[in-house]
Design a protein around this motif. Sequence first.
Motif, mmCIF file in Angstrom:
data_model
loop_
_atom_site.group_PDB
_atom_site.id
_atom_site.type_symbol
_atom_site.label_atom_id
_atom_site.label_comp_id
_atom_site.label_asym_id
_atom_site.label_seq_id
_atom_site.Cartn_x
_atom_site.Cartn_y
_atom_site.Cartn_z
ATOM 1 N N UNK A 1 32.796 -38.414 21.572
ATOM 2 C CA UNK A 1 32.296 -37.107 21.124
ATOM 3 C C UNK A 1 31.532 -37.161 19.810
ATOM 4 N N UNK A 2 31.399 -38.350 19.197
ATOM 5 C CA UNK A 2 30.813 -38.426 17.852
ATOM 6 C C UNK A 2 29.385 -37.895 17.797
ATOM 7 N N UNK A 3 28.577 -38.175 18.824
ATOM 8 C CA UNK A 3 27.191 -37.700 18.803
ATOM 9 C C UNK A 3 27.128 -36.186 18.850
ATOM 10 N N UNK A 4 27.980 -35.558 19.654
ATOM 11 C CA UNK A 4 27.996 -34.097 19.720
ATOM 12 C C UNK A 4 28.457 -33.508 18.386
ATOM 13 N N UNK A 5 29.440 -34.111 17.766
ATOM 14 C CA UNK A 5 29.898 -33.617 16.481
ATOM 15 C C UNK A 5 28.794 -33.732 15.432
ATOM 16 N N UNK A 6 28.061 -34.824 15.461
ATOM 17 C CA UNK A 6 26.951 -34.980 14.510
ATOM 18 C C UNK A 6 25.841 -33.982 14.819
ATOM 19 N N UNK A 7 25.605 -33.720 16.111
ATOM 20 C CA UNK A 7 24.608 -32.711 16.490
ATOM 21 C C UNK A 7 25.014 -31.329 15.984
ATOM 22 N N UNK A 8 26.315 -31.031 16.021
ATOM 23 C CA UNK A 8 26.808 -29.762 15.486
ATOM 24 C C UNK A 8 26.560 -29.696 13.970
ATOM 25 N N UNK A 9 26.840 -30.779 13.280
ATOM 26 C CA UNK A 9 26.609 -30.797 11.827
ATOM 27 C C UNK A 9 25.136 -30.560 11.505
ATOM 28 N N UNK A 10 24.271 -31.211 12.278
ATOM 29 C CA UNK A 10 22.826 -31.044 12.049
ATOM 30 C C UNK A 10 22.392 -29.614 12.355
ATOM 31 N N UNK A 11 22.955 -29.020 13.399
ATOM 32 C CA UNK A 11 22.627 -27.629 13.737
ATOM 33 C C UNK A 11 23.005 -26.703 12.592
ATOM 34 N N UNK A 12 24.165 -26.943 12.011
ATOM 35 C CA UNK A 12 24.611 -26.128 10.880
ATOM 36 C C UNK A 12 23.674 -26.318 9.689
ATOM 37 N N UNK A 13 23.272 -27.559 9.427
ATOM 38 C CA UNK A 13 22.369 -27.837 8.310
ATOM 39 C C UNK A 13 21.036 -27.117 8.462
ATOM 40 N N UNK A 14 20.533 -27.062 9.687
ATOM 41 C CA UNK A 14 19.206 -26.496 9.944
ATOM 42 C C UNK A 14 19.226 -24.986 10.178
ATOM 43 N N UNK A 15 20.384 -24.438 10.512
ATOM 44 C CA UNK A 15 20.477 -23.007 10.846
ATOM 45 C C UNK A 15 20.153 -22.156 9.620
ATOM 46 N N UNK A 16 19.584 -20.964 9.869
ATOM 47 C CA UNK A 16 19.316 -20.045 8.749
ATOM 48 C C UNK A 16 20.610 -19.746 8.005
ATOM 49 N N UNK A 17 20.526 -19.769 6.680
ATOM 50 C CA UNK A 17 21.722 -19.552 5.863
ATOM 51 C C UNK A 17 22.044 -18.063 5.765
#
Length: 335
Positions: A317-333
Amino acid sequence: MSQTKPVVGITMGDAAGVGPEIILKSLAEAEMYEISNPLVIGDRKILERAKSFVDSGLVIETVTAEQLNEIPYKHGVVHCLDLDLLPEDLPIGQVSPEAGDAAFQYLAKAIEMAKENRIDAICTAPLNKEALQKGGHMYPGHTEILADLTDTKDYSMMLSAPNLRVIHVTTHVGIIDAVKMINPERVYHVLKLAHDTLKKAGIESPKIAVCGINPHAGENGLFGYGEEEEKVIPGVEKAQAEGINAVGPLPADTLFFRAVRGDFDIVVAMYHDQGHGPVKVLGLDAGVNITVGLPIIRTSVDHGTAFDIAGKGIADEKSLMEAMRQAVELAPKKK
């Protein structure tokens, strides 16, 4: 429930693959709830079945689109927007038109919700291209669906791995077609996408390196038929004239080593395998696929449906977890 965390819509992907398993394994980690409010868009019955594969004690609750603002997100409970498209006994690890169509419908729903600002980002589990097309959707993959359903003409695939980012001029086409499709305007647009994306992420003047098409970047006409001079260099020069910190074309066989060393913030690859190969050498479990140029945020795992191990509970699941982290980083604050 924290309203300041981004709501990330996780599309289930191809239900016959490992998507449901890696979603449950990721959402078993408290970190995913500390950084986001995760919402699975898929089929509840498929998630319930996958619980037995991964020995999960998570509670799965169905929510409707009308309830999105009232969801009490908390670790231990997986909230699922249940589209109810598939039978509970869908064969595991097999190409299925039904699963391919469902994967498309999950993504289409997520895109609709993101365009309406009801979710803040999309994170996609893998789909199967053969199943997708047998299900009646003639796209090469996620990226092209996202571009089509958001009316985006100027986009690219960016891969992110530890110490390496790669963005592509061409992706899901054969090598002969890829060379035909490369032109100065496309090279310029991808350079600008790379520059703008990294600048938004906080890198003031991203250092961008551009791959050549031929071995040794053509070596002044020794290899190829002048493709670098005709197709690549004018695009690089146009970007440079606008103040973009770009160099190239450079030989791809040494460029990726230099990028991992830290010489560059991102590499512009000319075709699919030129960019994907180095990223995947760094580890399939660490790569993330990001579609840049869209009006919405989308990240994804950088691996396939893994039909050969689906249903065994061993998918990483590590790639999905990293994808989630990246989504959070890029999402509008949010404030």
